[in-house]
Design a protein around this motif. Structure first.
Motif, mmCIF file in Angstrom:
data_model
loop_
_atom_site.group_PDB
_atom_site.id
_atom_site.type_symbol
_atom_site.label_atom_id
_atom_site.label_comp_id
_atom_site.label_asym_id
_atom_site.label_seq_id
_atom_site.Cartn_x
_atom_site.Cartn_y
_atom_site.Cartn_z
ATOM 1 N N GLY A 142 -7.707 -0.852 -10.612
ATOM 2 C CA GLY A 142 -9.442 -1.404 -10.276
ATOM 3 C C GLY A 142 -9.110 -3.067 -10.012
ATOM 4 O O GLY A 142 -9.342 -3.626 -9.112
ATOM 5 N N TYR A 143 -7.672 -2.996 -10.418
ATOM 6 C CA TYR A 143 -7.495 -4.280 -9.850
ATOM 7 C C TYR A 143 -6.010 -4.512 -8.416
ATOM 8 O O TYR A 143 -5.678 -5.663 -8.206
ATOM 9 C CB TYR A 143 -7.129 -5.331 -10.929
ATOM 10 C CG TYR A 143 -7.610 -7.179 -11.127
ATOM 11 C CD1 TYR A 143 -7.988 -7.654 -10.071
ATOM 12 C CD2 TYR A 143 -5.955 -7.615 -11.795
ATOM 13 C CE1 TYR A 143 -7.694 -8.455 -10.263
ATOM 14 C CE2 TYR A 143 -6.183 -8.769 -11.505
ATOM 15 C CZ TYR A 143 -7.192 -9.272 -10.503
ATOM 16 O OH TYR A 143 -7.556 -10.879 -10.627
ATOM 17 N N GLU B 8 -6.309 -5.710 -5.000
ATOM 18 C CA GLU B 8 -6.551 -7.300 -4.951
ATOM 19 C C GLU B 8 -4.990 -8.290 -4.854
ATOM 20 O O GLU B 8 -4.248 -9.249 -4.363
ATOM 21 C CB GLU B 8 -7.659 -8.006 -5.681
ATOM 22 C CG GLU B 8 -7.743 -9.835 -5.997
ATOM 23 C CD GLU B 8 -8.861 -10.433 -6.940
ATOM 24 O OE1 GLU B 8 -10.113 -9.937 -7.142
ATOM 25 O OE2 GLU B 8 -8.255 -11.883 -6.969
ATOM 26 N N LEU C 12 -11.167 -18.058 -8.315
ATOM 27 C CA LEU C 12 -9.814 -17.621 -8.559
ATOM 28 C C LEU C 12 -10.045 -15.790 -8.368
ATOM 29 O O LEU C 12 -8.902 -16.119 -7.663
ATOM 30 C CB LEU C 12 -9.284 -17.635 -10.281
ATOM 31 C CG LEU C 12 -7.789 -17.256 -10.523
ATOM 32 C CD1 LEU C 12 -6.492 -18.783 -10.181
ATOM 33 C CD2 LEU C 12 -7.696 -17.020 -10.969
ATOM 34 N N THR C 13 -10.578 -14.760 -8.816
ATOM 35 C CA THR C 13 -10.639 -13.735 -8.442
ATOM 36 C C THR C 13 -11.804 -13.163 -8.232
ATOM 37 O O THR C 13 -12.884 -13.030 -8.630
ATOM 38 C CB THR C 13 -9.543 -12.940 -9.769
ATOM 39 O OG1 THR C 13 -9.647 -11.409 -9.532
ATOM 40 C CG2 THR C 13 -10.250 -12.691 -11.184
ATOM 41 N N GLU C 14 -11.835 -12.169 -7.393
ATOM 42 C CA GLU C 14 -13.202 -12.038 -6.965
ATOM 43 C C GLU C 14 -13.310 -10.166 -7.497
ATOM 44 O O GLU C 14 -14.275 -10.169 -8.361
ATOM 45 C CB GLU C 14 -12.814 -11.077 -5.779
ATOM 46 C CG GLU C 14 -14.334 -10.756 -4.310
ATOM 47 C CD GLU C 14 -15.071 -11.164 -4.754
ATOM 48 O OE1 GLU C 14 -15.281 -12.495 -4.442
ATOM 49 O OE2 GLU C 14 -16.634 -10.919 -5.048
ATOM 50 N N SER C 15 -11.995 -9.244 -7.577
ATOM 51 C CA SER C 15 -12.452 -7.687 -8.044
ATOM 52 C C SER C 15 -12.125 -7.775 -9.736
ATOM 53 O O SER C 15 -11.783 -6.142 -10.602
ATOM 54 C CB SER C 15 -11.786 -6.675 -7.625
ATOM 55 O OG SER C 15 -10.788 -7.286 -7.103
ATOM 56 N N LEU C 16 -11.688 -8.911 -10.261
ATOM 57 C CA LEU C 16 -10.785 -8.556 -11.626
ATOM 58 C C LEU C 16 -11.666 -7.590 -12.710
ATOM 59 O O LEU C 16 -12.934 -8.659 -13.328
ATOM 60 C CB LEU C 16 -10.878 -10.222 -12.111
ATOM 61 C CG LEU C 16 -9.720 -9.622 -14.033
ATOM 62 C CD1 LEU C 16 -8.741 -9.150 -13.492
ATOM 63 C CD2 LEU C 16 -9.767 -11.407 -13.780
ATOM 64 N N PRO C 17 -11.652 -6.416 -13.413
ATOM 65 C CA PRO C 17 -12.493 -5.909 -13.595
ATOM 66 C C PRO C 17 -12.753 -6.000 -15.583
ATOM 67 O O PRO C 17 -13.770 -5.568 -15.677
ATOM 68 C CB PRO C 17 -12.027 -4.604 -13.743
ATOM 69 C CG PRO C 17 -10.201 -4.786 -13.083
ATOM 70 C CD PRO C 17 -10.320 -5.886 -12.625
ATOM 71 N N TRP C 18 -12.038 -6.097 -15.524
ATOM 72 C CA TRP C 18 -11.674 -7.159 -17.568
ATOM 73 C C TRP C 18 -12.222 -8.107 -17.600
ATOM 74 O O TRP C 18 -12.210 -9.301 -16.733
ATOM 75 C CB TRP C 18 -9.785 -6.706 -18.215
ATOM 76 C CG TRP C 18 -9.830 -5.073 -17.309
ATOM 77 C CD1 TRP C 18 -9.841 -4.251 -18.017
ATOM 78 C CD2 TRP C 18 -8.517 -5.166 -16.615
ATOM 79 N NE1 TRP C 18 -8.903 -3.640 -17.313
ATOM 80 C CE2 TRP C 18 -8.821 -3.946 -16.663
ATOM 81 C CE3 TRP C 18 -7.888 -5.887 -16.009
ATOM 82 C CZ2 TRP C 18 -7.547 -3.465 -15.735
ATOM 83 C CZ3 TRP C 18 -7.188 -5.469 -15.067
ATOM 84 C CH2 TRP C 18 -6.914 -4.271 -15.242
#
Lengths: 306, 353
Positions: B83-84, B87, A218-224
């Motif tokens: 950071g988000y 996207e 679903l998502t590549e860069s989600l940090p949390w």
């Protein structure tokens, strides 16, 4: 020694781990009472207006415990497995200390920051030392606590599977555990879902590792990390439910962006987004949840294949 | 055909970005139009309601860059919600029907410049690394220079005899930067500008009012986001000190900061908290007349710094004005608050002396 644990924020996830650890080291654990309106009001008075609802609730619980324990347990947690935590959890220790400085609170803490090579076991052993326990005893306490925690996680995962198989219409509830399992803000919504004849499926109860893995679809860069796990739950379970309910505390930083990604990318199920704040509580949310349930019920009766 | 590259508006830092892209990567740079009310309207309309203001500003700016002809957008990563941004902004722009290439630097690590290389390739597959490195040095020097000039202006613009003298020197410097071919020319322009500014006649009292500005990364550095509050205050006759800037060369290393603020915090509270607290404490210890805390509404790390600032304020008896910006922040409301803060600072000083 009496250790106070606020029944708020990550207690709703790690509670079994923390409690079992303290008990294994012969500490008495004092929990604050379930959240009430008074807790929210107390916490709001101790917080700046703009703090998120969950943070205000935490302060309400912490204040309740200050005189009831020898030390209040406030962890600092910077990251968890594949991602970071909301910076609230990095700041929580110093935030609590500064908030209650006038009461000179006795706090015990540990620090988890895997990027800085401060892992979970190390954190618990250092906590044990602060409580005057030996390295061996602390290690043993940690491993037995970990077992208790894993049992709790698998119990929850099993309950989630049961919910998914329930012969009712189902809502996948995507919310942080400290929002949806809070007795004042989240529980009433859960009760309402049940009262509508629907089965709530709690995304945050799903197996963390499988959710993280699935989330990359679903998502590549989600940090949390915790948000990532919720996205993974959406990937894994959206097809097995009739609708998705996003529940957030106002103003939640991560949710403000993550909910939008979910709404834009999970296109095969209707999604309802509910935001709860300290003023209105759940009043507005309840009405919207009822009409969302009505719509889904009607869709089903009209013979929609979900 | 080289790409037409753009990056969201962020103060005046588009000048070094342009240099990096045109000279370093031999692509075209589309300077996004200066932000206006329309930028906000666009950003606000297509962003989630509770996203922070910088998300909305930068989204609006990206839309305007696309309208101006950009076909490759760059967005940065960061330690907080930033950071988000990339996207989600890409998704929003795609859903709006724009077609463009997107380079999301959330995957790069600025402290390890080698991680940037794959991203550069996307902008120009045939770029030359030595050429990029040269442009990088010049751009870094530009950032340093802009930060040095702005620092000087903030401290002196309130006392100029001839209105507009500093602004003119600064504008000339920025024009020269845009034309500069390499690091040497940047350095020369900087020396010229600093020389010129030192000669601008001022009436600075021996002990002027000094205000420190601390807070969140984007809002504090982007004059459009903070309604140019620094100059507005400075022009009332105050020295404005701000440590946070893009070059970061006025902030102390993290380790030292942690040591200095140990009385207030045991751990790193995350993102920009530590420097916010450190700079506020510096103001307090040096006897500044006040502190302004600047952030966007709902910024979690900066919100969590506030209880610490409140304690510093109590301990050192230094007034702090807390400003939280969102798209609804009105010019008049802000001016009134700055006015009141100024009056209070002046009255306090009179009462003490």
């Amino acid at each position: 020694m009496k250790i106070g644990i606020p029944r708020a924020l990550l207690y709703h996830y790690y509670g079994p781990l923390w409690e079992a650890f303290f008990r294994a080291l012969d500490c008495e654990v004092v929990l604050s009472a379930p959240t009430t309106k008074a807790t929210v009001e107390r916490g709001s008075r101790r917080s700046i207006d703009e703090a998120c609802l969950s943070s205000k609730i935490y302060m309400g619980h912490a204040e309740e415990l200050l005189d009831r324990c020898d030390a209040l347990f406030v962890p600092r947690m910077a990251d968890e497995r594949e991602g970071i935590m909301c910076s609230k959890f990095e700041a929580l220790y110093d935030l609590t200390e500064n908030t209650f400085r006038d009461r000179r609170p006795a706090l015990v803490d540990f620090e988890i920051d895997r990027r800085a090579k401060k892992g979970e076991r190390k954190a618990f052993v250092s906590l044990g030392k602060k409580l005057g326990k030996g390295r061996l005893a602390s290690n043993l306490a940690y491993f037995s606590a970990l077992r208790a925690f894993e049992e709790d996680r698998s119990r929850r995962a099993a309950a989630l599977e049961d919910s998914l198989n329930a012969d009712k219409f189902k809502f996948l509830v995507l919310a942080h555990p400290y929002v949806i399992f809070d007795d004042y803000v989240g529980r009433p919504l859960v009760e309402l879902i049940r009262a509508q004849g629907a089965e709530p499926v709690f995304g945050c109860d799903a197996d963390f590792a499988s959710c993280l893995q699935a989330s990359y679809r679903l998502t590549e860069s989600l940090p949390w990390s915790f948000s990532r796990a919720l996205c993974g739950a959406a990937v894994l379970y959206a097809n097995r439910v009739d609708g998705i309910v996003l529940v957030s505390a106002f103003p939640c930083g991560p949710d403000s962006l993550v909910n939008e990604i979910l709404i834009r990318r999970v296109r095969n199920r209707p999604i309802l987004q509910l935001t709860l704040d300290a003023q209105d509580g759940t009043a507005g949310a309840e009405t919207r949840l009822e009409s969302f349930a009505d719509i889904i019920r009607m869709r089903r009766e009209a013979g929609h294949e979900r | 055909m080289p790409h037409k590259v753009s990056f969201p508006q962020f103060g005046d830092y588009w000048i070094p970005f342009e240099h990096l892209v045109t000279r370093g990567l031999e692509a075209e740079y589309v300077v996004p139009p200066p932000m206006t009310k329309r930028t906000l309207e666009l950003g606000g309309k297509y962003s989630p309601d509770t996203a922070c203001a910088p998300f909305k500003y930068t989204l609006g700016s990206l839309i305007e860059a696309l309208e101006a002809g950009a076909d490759l957008l760059v967005e940065t990563g960061g330690a907080c919600r930033l950071g988000y941004y990339g996207e989600l902004q890409e998704q929003i722009l795609r859903d709006l029907g724009y077609s463009f290439e997107f380079v999301n630097l959330a995957g790069a690590n600025y402290s390890k410049p080698l991680t940037l290389l794959p991203f550069l390739k996307k902008i120009n597959p045939h770029y030359s690394l030595p050429r990029f490195a040269m442009a990088g040095l010049a751009a870094a020097k530009m950032v340093d220079g802009m930060d040095a000039v702005d620092d000087f202006v903030r401290k002196n613009i309130g006392f100029e005899r001839e209105a507009g003298a500093f602004e003119a020197a600064r504008a000339d410097f920025f024009r020269e930067l845009r034309a500069a071919a390499d690091r040497k020319e940047v350095s020369a322009a900087l020396s010229r500008c600093l020389e010129r500014m030192k000669k601008i006649p001022t009436d600075k009292p021996e002990r002027p009012y000094r205000i420190g500005v601390v807070g969140e990364y984007y809002t504090i550095m982007d004059p459009f986001s903070n309604h140019n509050l620094e100059w507005e205050l400075a022009k009332k006759g105050m020295v404005i000190e701000r440590w946070m800037n893009l070059s970061g060369n006025r902030l102390e290393p993290a380790k030292k900061v942690r040591e200095k603020i140990r009385r207030y915090t045991k751990y790193n509270m995350g993102v920009t908290c530590m420097s916010t607290i450190d700079c506020a404490l510096t103001c307090a210890k040096k006897g500044y007349d006040g502190i302004i805390h600047v952030k966007s509404f709902g910024c979690t790390p900066e919100n969590d710094a506030i209880p610490v600032l409140q304690n510093i304020s109590r301990d050192y008896k230094i007034p702090v004005l807390y400003l939280s910006f969102d798209l609804q922040t009105g010019e008049e409301g802000l001016s009134t608050r700055l006015e009141a803060f100024y009056d209070m600072v002046v009255m306090r000083k009179r009462a003490w002396s």
